[in-house]
Design a protein around this motif. Structure first.
Motif, PDB file in Angstrom:
ATOM      1  N   ALA A  42       1.164  11.874  -9.989  1.00 15.39           N
ATOM      2  CA  ALA A  42       0.070  12.819  -9.772  1.00 15.39           C
ATOM      3  C   ALA A  42       0.177  13.995 -10.726  1.00 15.39           C
ATOM      4  CB  ALA A  42       0.099  13.307  -8.326  1.00 15.39           C
TER       5      ALA A  42
ATOM      6  N   THR B 251       0.828  -1.204   0.000  1.00 13.58           N
ATOM      7  CA  THR B 251       0.000   0.000   0.000  1.00 13.58           C
ATOM      8  C   THR B 251       0.860   1.251   0.000  1.00 13.58           C
ATOM      9  OG1 THR B 251      -1.556  -1.259   1.323  1.00 13.58           O
ATOM     10  CG2 THR B 251      -1.957   1.097   1.133  1.00 13.58           C
ATOM     11  N   ALA B 252       1.921   1.234   0.816  1.00 16.42           N
ATOM     12  CA  ALA B 252       2.826   2.387   0.873  1.00 16.42           C
ATOM     13  C   ALA B 252       3.462   2.630  -0.490  1.00 16.42           C
ATOM     14  CB  ALA B 252       3.907   2.149   1.925  1.00 16.42           C
ATOM     15  N   TYR B 253       3.866   1.533  -1.140  1.00 15.48           N
ATOM     16  CA  TYR B 253       4.505   1.651  -2.456  1.00 15.48           C
ATOM     17  C   TYR B 253       3.511   2.196  -3.481  1.00 15.48           C
ATOM     18  CZ  TYR B 253       6.643   0.151  -6.834  1.00 15.48           C
ATOM     19  OH  TYR B 253       7.165   0.115  -8.094  1.00 15.48           O
ATOM     20  N   GLU B 254       2.292   1.694  -3.402  1.00 15.20           N
ATOM     21  CA  GLU B 254       1.267   2.135  -4.357  1.00 15.20           C
ATOM     22  C   GLU B 254       0.969   3.620  -4.213  1.00 15.20           C
ATOM     23  OE1 GLU B 254      -1.559  -1.673  -5.419  1.00 15.20           O
ATOM     24  OE2 GLU B 254      -1.903  -0.569  -3.560  1.00 15.20           O
ATOM     25  N   SER B 255       0.892   4.080  -2.969  1.00 15.93           N
ATOM     26  CA  SER B 255       0.567   5.492  -2.792  1.00 15.93           C
ATOM     27  C   SER B 255       1.746   6.346  -3.247  1.00 15.93           C
ATOM     28  CB  SER B 255       0.201   5.779  -1.339  1.00 15.93           C
ATOM     29  OG  SER B 255       1.302   5.527  -0.518  1.00 15.93           O
ATOM     30  N   HIS B 256       2.966   5.838  -3.074  1.00 16.32           N
ATOM     31  CA  HIS B 256       4.138   6.561  -3.584  1.00 16.32           C
ATOM     32  C   HIS B 256       4.065   6.674  -5.104  1.00 16.32           C
ATOM     33  CE1 HIS B 256       8.314   7.517  -4.542  1.00 16.32           C
ATOM     34  NE2 HIS B 256       8.282   6.496  -5.383  1.00 16.32           N
ATOM     35  N   GLU B 257       3.726   5.573  -5.744  1.00 15.05           N
ATOM     36  CA  GLU B 257       3.623   5.569  -7.202  1.00 15.05           C
ATOM     37  C   GLU B 257       2.535   6.539  -7.659  1.00 15.05           C
ATOM     38  OE1 GLU B 257       5.501   3.179  -9.723  1.00 15.05           O
ATOM     39  OE2 GLU B 257       6.574   4.187  -8.115  1.00 15.05           O
ATOM     40  N   ARG B 258       1.450   6.575  -6.901  1.00 20.98           N
ATOM     41  CA  ARG B 258       0.349   7.458  -7.268  1.00 20.98           C
ATOM     42  C   ARG B 258       0.801   8.917  -7.165  1.00 20.98           C
ATOM     43  NH1 ARG B 258      -3.405   5.613  -3.623  1.00 20.98           N
ATOM     44  NH2 ARG B 258      -3.376   3.476  -4.365  1.00 20.98           N
ATOM     45  N   ARG B 259       1.541   9.215  -6.074  1.00 25.08           N
ATOM     46  CA  ARG B 259       2.068  10.584  -5.916  1.00 25.08           C
ATOM     47  C   ARG B 259       3.014  10.926  -7.050  1.00 25.08           C
ATOM     48  NH1 ARG B 259       2.505   9.312  -0.616  1.00 25.08           N
ATOM     49  NH2 ARG B 259       4.728   8.836  -0.750  1.00 25.08           N
TER      50      ARG B 259
END
Lengths: 274, 270
Positions: free
Chosen positions: B243, B232-240
């Motif tokens: 962005a 989840t942490a990695y995914e949110s980093h990728e999303r950022r």
């Protein structure tokens, strides 16, 4: 900063391989090399015999018959042939191992990056592949010399030691050159030329006694010449210049140990070209 | 059966020209640039655990796997693992295209130091997995289709029945049948208690296979722990990270509305 090897605290037990495992792999790899080398040829395995015999024949006809080189101190029929054979028994396996070993690390660069395996085994396979020629050469030398009524002398007992010295020398130099070639690709081209020159700087096609006396001690700076002279002395009882056994021992330590040391100190460069 | 990384650091010496290495060796003065590929890696993969590594390309995942497999040594630190290790860093690494399938399997067995009965055993297991007929296995590997080649390579790599299996991206190649088959093989090894360390860009796969995972970022372990948290942490980093692309494309869309004649090529920066 010093070179990282000196500050390495890494103890990689990642590939825990015991001696038996290496022994199995080495033998398998050698057999594989033999098979692929002669695969698809009509004569097959016979080529292993044809090649050394052909070089023997060429040099014998050229130097023994046409130029009629004589070997003082070896007063039998075909004395030159025996002298030539003693030299080639040393030279052919040496040049065979070096010639194939120089490129071994460069050829398996990708492999070494992907398969955990001690890289030392690649030069060892090249040297192992030359053992067949070595056996053929020494076997022929012994049979012919005894057949011609030269010996067998008690000094033959030194022959196993000399063969071991030859293997150590060859392995050390193969380690050194294969690693050097991996780092600097110029080495391969230099070796191809260097081996030719080296052959004529070694008393193989000419006896040492044909060389003016004042140059004799220079031959001690040639490890292969030391080895050839010792083999000629042990098998054919030809005179060996003083200091040759010591020089040979020094060369074995220098090249065997030095090659090993150089290989180990540069080994970290393997498998990590960026 | 555990893999323990202790203070692993891996730096590469980068030489601009080959002769620089020679001069450095002769004069003992530094002539290289140091590239840090990994630093401060310190964790342990428990026995019987399936551990996933995720992260962007070039983050250091493959370097870490190579260190675990033992093909490269860490510059600093120590890696220890117990048991028989099989490394699948690249499918078919070490295969000889001119040799037959059988001979390549034999060579893989020899790499593990097997001979005689143990080698025969290895061959039987590898051929069963590869689904290749004896007739096919007699042919040189270069004549195989890529699917056949991959099956054979995977079969030969895992036939050792490893205690520790290290897999680099091997599962994301091949057709569905191959992926399913190789996944089953890994699950089977896991059932038997093998430790599995693998890296993948397929986050679904990581989620479903791994108990724990680590996110490698810029040569460091960015996050480590239970798979769900790390992924989840990695995914949110990728999303950022992407962005700004969404913002830009929105802006571009607005611009397009305002002036329809304007250029339309700014919509998808790569």
């Amino acid at each position: 900063m010093t070179r990282p090897e000196s500050s390495v605290t890494a103890v990689s037990s990642a590939a825990p391989r015991n001696a038996r495992q290496l022994w199995v792999l080495w033998r398998y790899w050698m057999v594989r090399e033999f098979k692929t080398r002669y695969a698809g040829s009509v004569l097959g395995f016979a080529w292993a015999f044809v090649q050394p015999l052909a070089s023997l024949a060429i040099f014998y006809v050229l130097f023994g018959l046409v130029l009629a080189v004589r070997v003082p101190g070896l007063d039998v029929n075909n004395g030159y042939l025996l002298h030539l054979l003693a030299g080639l028994a040393v030279w052919l396996p040496f040049t065979d191992a070096i010639g194939r070993g120089v490129g071994c690390l460069a050829a398996y660069e990708d492999f070494l990056r992907k398969q955990p395996m001690p890289a030392e085994i690649l030069p060892a396979v090249s040297v192992g592949g030359s053992l067949l020629v070595l056996g053929i050469g020494y076997g022929l030398l012994l049979v012919l010399s005894v057949g011609q009524g030269v010996g067998p002398y008690a000094s033959l007992a030194w022959l196993p030691v000399l063969v071991l010295a030859q293997i150590a020398l060859t392995y050390g130099l193969t380690l050194l050159l294969s690693m050097a070639h991996f780092l600097w690709r110029d080495v391969g081209s230099m070796v191809a030329f260097g081996l030719q020159l080296w052959f004529y700087l070694t008393p193989i096609v000419y006896p040492l006694s044909q060389v003016p006396e004042q140059f004799h001690r220079w031959f001690l700076f040639n490890p292969l010449a030391c080895l050839v002279l010792m083999v000629q002395g042990a098998v054919l009882h030809m005179p060996v210049p003083p200091g040759t056994p010591v020089a040979l021992a020094v060369w074995v330590v220098l090249l065997g140990g030095g090659g090993w040391w150089f290989f180990r100190s540069m080994k970290s460069a393997l498998g990590e070209a960026l | 059966m555990t893999i323990r990384f202790e203070g692993i650091e891996k730096t590469y010496m980068v030489y601009a020209r080959p002769q620089d290495r020679l001069w450095e060796w002769v004069t003992r003065s530094q002539r290289h640039r140091v590239h840090v590929a990994l630093t401060g890696v310190d964790f342990k993969v428990q026995a019987g655990e399936t551990f996933g590594l995720i992260g962007e390309n070039g983050a250091g995942k493959s370097t870490l796997l190579k260190i675990a497999a033992g093909t490269i040594r860490p510059t600093r630190g120590q890696v220890t693992q117990e048991g028989r290790v099989a490394a699948l860093l690249e499918l078919g690494a070490g295969f000889h295209p001119e040799e037959s399938g059988y001979d390549n399997i034999r060579f893989m067995a020899a790499l593990h130091g097997l001979e005689g009965v143990a080698m025969e055993d290895f061959i039987v297991r590898a051929t069963a997995f590869s689904e290749l007929t004896p007739e096919t296995l007699e042919r040189p590997v270069k004549t195989y289709s890529s699917g056949m080649f991959m099956r054979l390579a995977f079969a030969a790599a895992t036939a050792i029945d490893p205690d520790v299996l290290i897999v680099d991206e091997a599962l994301s190649v091949g057709d569905l049948h191959f992926q399913k088959k190789s996944l089953n093989r890994i699950l089977e090894l896991r059932e038997r208690g093998a430790t599995v360390l693998f890296c993948s860009h397929n986050l679904y796969q990581v989620r479903s296979l791994c108990q724990r995972a680590a996110w490698v970022h810029g040569g460091r372990i960015q996050a480590i722990g239970a798979t769900e948290d790390v992924v989840t942490a990695y995914e949110s980093h990728e999303r950022r990270r992407y962005a700004h692309l969404r913002v830009e494309s929105n802006e571009a869309a607005e611009k397009k509305d305002a002036a329809p004649a304007a250029t339309t090529s700014s919509g998808a920066p790569s």
